[in-house]
Design an enzyme around this catalytic site. Sequence first.
Site, mmCIF file in Angstrom:
data_model
loop_
_atom_site.group_PDB
_atom_site.id
_atom_site.type_symbol
_atom_site.label_atom_id
_atom_site.label_comp_id
_atom_site.label_asym_id
_atom_site.label_seq_id
_atom_site.Cartn_x
_atom_site.Cartn_y
_atom_site.Cartn_z
ATOM 1 N N LYS A 11 8.392 82.336 -42.595
ATOM 2 C CA LYS A 11 9.783 82.522 -43.002
ATOM 3 C C LYS A 11 10.666 81.330 -42.604
ATOM 4 O O LYS A 11 10.266 80.485 -41.793
ATOM 5 C CB LYS A 11 10.303 83.829 -42.389
ATOM 6 C CG LYS A 11 9.579 85.082 -42.896
ATOM 7 C CD LYS A 11 10.212 86.339 -42.316
ATOM 8 C CE LYS A 11 9.537 87.600 -42.846
ATOM 9 N NZ LYS A 11 10.185 88.826 -42.318
ATOM 10 N N TYR A 51 11.432 91.720 -52.238
ATOM 11 C CA TYR A 51 11.784 92.756 -51.262
ATOM 12 C C TYR A 51 12.415 93.985 -51.917
ATOM 13 O O TYR A 51 13.100 94.764 -51.246
ATOM 14 C CB TYR A 51 12.717 92.187 -50.199
ATOM 15 C CG TYR A 51 11.996 91.446 -49.083
ATOM 16 C CD1 TYR A 51 11.089 92.113 -48.253
ATOM 17 C CD2 TYR A 51 12.226 90.099 -48.838
ATOM 18 C CE1 TYR A 51 10.427 91.452 -47.231
ATOM 19 C CE2 TYR A 51 11.572 89.424 -47.813
ATOM 20 C CZ TYR A 51 10.675 90.113 -47.006
ATOM 21 O OH TYR A 51 10.025 89.474 -45.985
ATOM 22 N N PHE A 59 19.816 96.608 -44.259
ATOM 23 C CA PHE A 59 19.675 95.187 -43.982
ATOM 24 C C PHE A 59 19.243 94.366 -45.200
ATOM 25 O O PHE A 59 18.986 93.168 -45.083
ATOM 26 C CB PHE A 59 18.694 94.954 -42.817
ATOM 27 C CG PHE A 59 17.303 95.531 -43.039
ATOM 28 C CD1 PHE A 59 16.374 94.881 -43.833
ATOM 29 C CD2 PHE A 59 16.928 96.720 -42.422
ATOM 30 C CE1 PHE A 59 15.103 95.392 -44.025
ATOM 31 C CE2 PHE A 59 15.657 97.253 -42.612
ATOM 32 C CZ PHE A 59 14.745 96.587 -43.421
ATOM 33 N N ARG A 87 -1.685 91.885 -39.716
ATOM 34 C CA ARG A 87 -0.592 92.654 -39.099
ATOM 35 C C ARG A 87 -0.729 92.650 -37.572
ATOM 36 O O ARG A 87 0.267 92.574 -36.851
ATOM 37 C CB ARG A 87 -0.573 94.097 -39.625
ATOM 38 C CG ARG A 87 -0.319 94.270 -41.112
ATOM 39 C CD ARG A 87 1.088 93.980 -41.556
ATOM 40 N NE ARG A 87 2.099 94.721 -40.836
ATOM 41 C CZ ARG A 87 3.382 94.794 -41.232
ATOM 42 N NH1 ARG A 87 3.787 94.176 -42.335
ATOM 43 N NH2 ARG A 87 4.259 95.443 -40.512
ATOM 44 N N ARG A 104 4.771 86.902 -33.530
ATOM 45 C CA ARG A 104 6.174 87.278 -33.353
ATOM 46 C C ARG A 104 6.572 87.257 -31.877
ATOM 47 O O ARG A 104 7.693 86.871 -31.547
ATOM 48 C CB ARG A 104 6.425 88.643 -34.007
ATOM 49 C CG ARG A 104 6.524 88.521 -35.537
ATOM 50 C CD ARG A 104 6.470 89.851 -36.229
ATOM 51 N NE ARG A 104 6.907 89.788 -37.624
ATOM 52 C CZ ARG A 104 6.783 90.784 -38.480
ATOM 53 N NH1 ARG A 104 6.219 91.920 -38.106
ATOM 54 N NH2 ARG A 104 7.211 90.656 -39.735
ATOM 55 N N ASN A 114 12.022 86.877 -37.850
ATOM 56 C CA ASN A 114 10.777 87.215 -37.159
ATOM 57 C C ASN A 114 9.568 86.437 -37.677
ATOM 58 O O ASN A 114 8.427 86.861 -37.530
ATOM 59 C CB ASN A 114 10.549 88.731 -37.168
ATOM 60 C CG ASN A 114 10.422 89.302 -38.563
ATOM 61 O OD1 ASN A 114 10.461 88.561 -39.550
ATOM 62 N ND2 ASN A 114 10.252 90.604 -38.652
ATOM 63 N N HIS A 117 5.818 87.201 -42.618
ATOM 64 C CA HIS A 117 5.605 88.418 -43.407
ATOM 65 C C HIS A 117 4.119 88.595 -43.635
ATOM 66 O O HIS A 117 3.405 87.611 -43.845
ATOM 67 C CB HIS A 117 6.295 88.305 -44.775
ATOM 68 C CG HIS A 117 5.866 89.384 -45.744
ATOM 69 N ND1 HIS A 117 6.479 90.608 -45.806
ATOM 70 C CD2 HIS A 117 4.829 89.427 -46.648
ATOM 71 C CE1 HIS A 117 5.853 91.354 -46.724
ATOM 72 N NE2 HIS A 117 4.859 90.662 -47.233
ATOM 73 N N GLU A 128 1.708 91.497 -54.101
ATOM 74 C CA GLU A 128 2.379 90.358 -53.468
ATOM 75 C C GLU A 128 1.621 89.051 -53.674
ATOM 76 O O GLU A 128 2.241 87.997 -53.852
ATOM 77 C CB GLU A 128 2.578 90.644 -51.973
ATOM 78 C CG GLU A 128 3.590 91.767 -51.732
ATOM 79 C CD GLU A 128 3.790 92.111 -50.264
ATOM 80 O OE1 GLU A 128 3.123 91.508 -49.390
ATOM 81 O OE2 GLU A 128 4.638 92.988 -49.997
#
Length: 140
Positions: A11, A51, A59, A87, A104, A114, A117, A128
């Site tokens: 990100k 998203y 948010f 993950r 993270r 963070n 993704h 995705e």
Amino acid sequence: MAVERTLSIIKPDATQRNLTGKINSYIEAAGLRIVAQKRIHLTRPQAEAFYAVHKERSFFGELVDFMISGPVVVQILEGDNAITRYREVMGATNPANAADGTIRKDFAIDVQNNSVHGSDAPETAAVETAFFFSGVEIVG
Ligand code: ADP
Ligand code: MG
């Protein structure tokens, strides 16, 4: 164990701090192979589409603003149980809750900034990865 592919995004908070290589080293050390990768700057419509599942969340607006605030690196990761494995390597959404040694925990700034993704299930991974990459761009 099944070989899977998952979609990763490094990100803007991480690309801005020059952390692409460090994050890639965590990915590779976890046994995941980067089989596609490109650096892009998302447009607002692209970020909103990516998203869309979160569009009712409080948010959503600030998440889209954040995701278009700088370049991102989009990647496809391949390996045994890649979706769950990544993950685990990412750590919890809020870095305050992330386990030691996760991306993270080590790099994220806060629950929004963070750093990474990762797809959360086989169905979302398929959607995705196809959102960002065509077949000829994926080299296993
Ligand atoms: P994850 O990225 O761990 O799958 P979610 O899918 O729940 O987490 O949320 C998507 C992204 O939205 C998060 O990675 C984070 O950047 C942002 N986000 C999640 N929760 C919040 C929050 N409470 N406030 C601000 N941003 C958030
Ligand atoms: Mg998610």
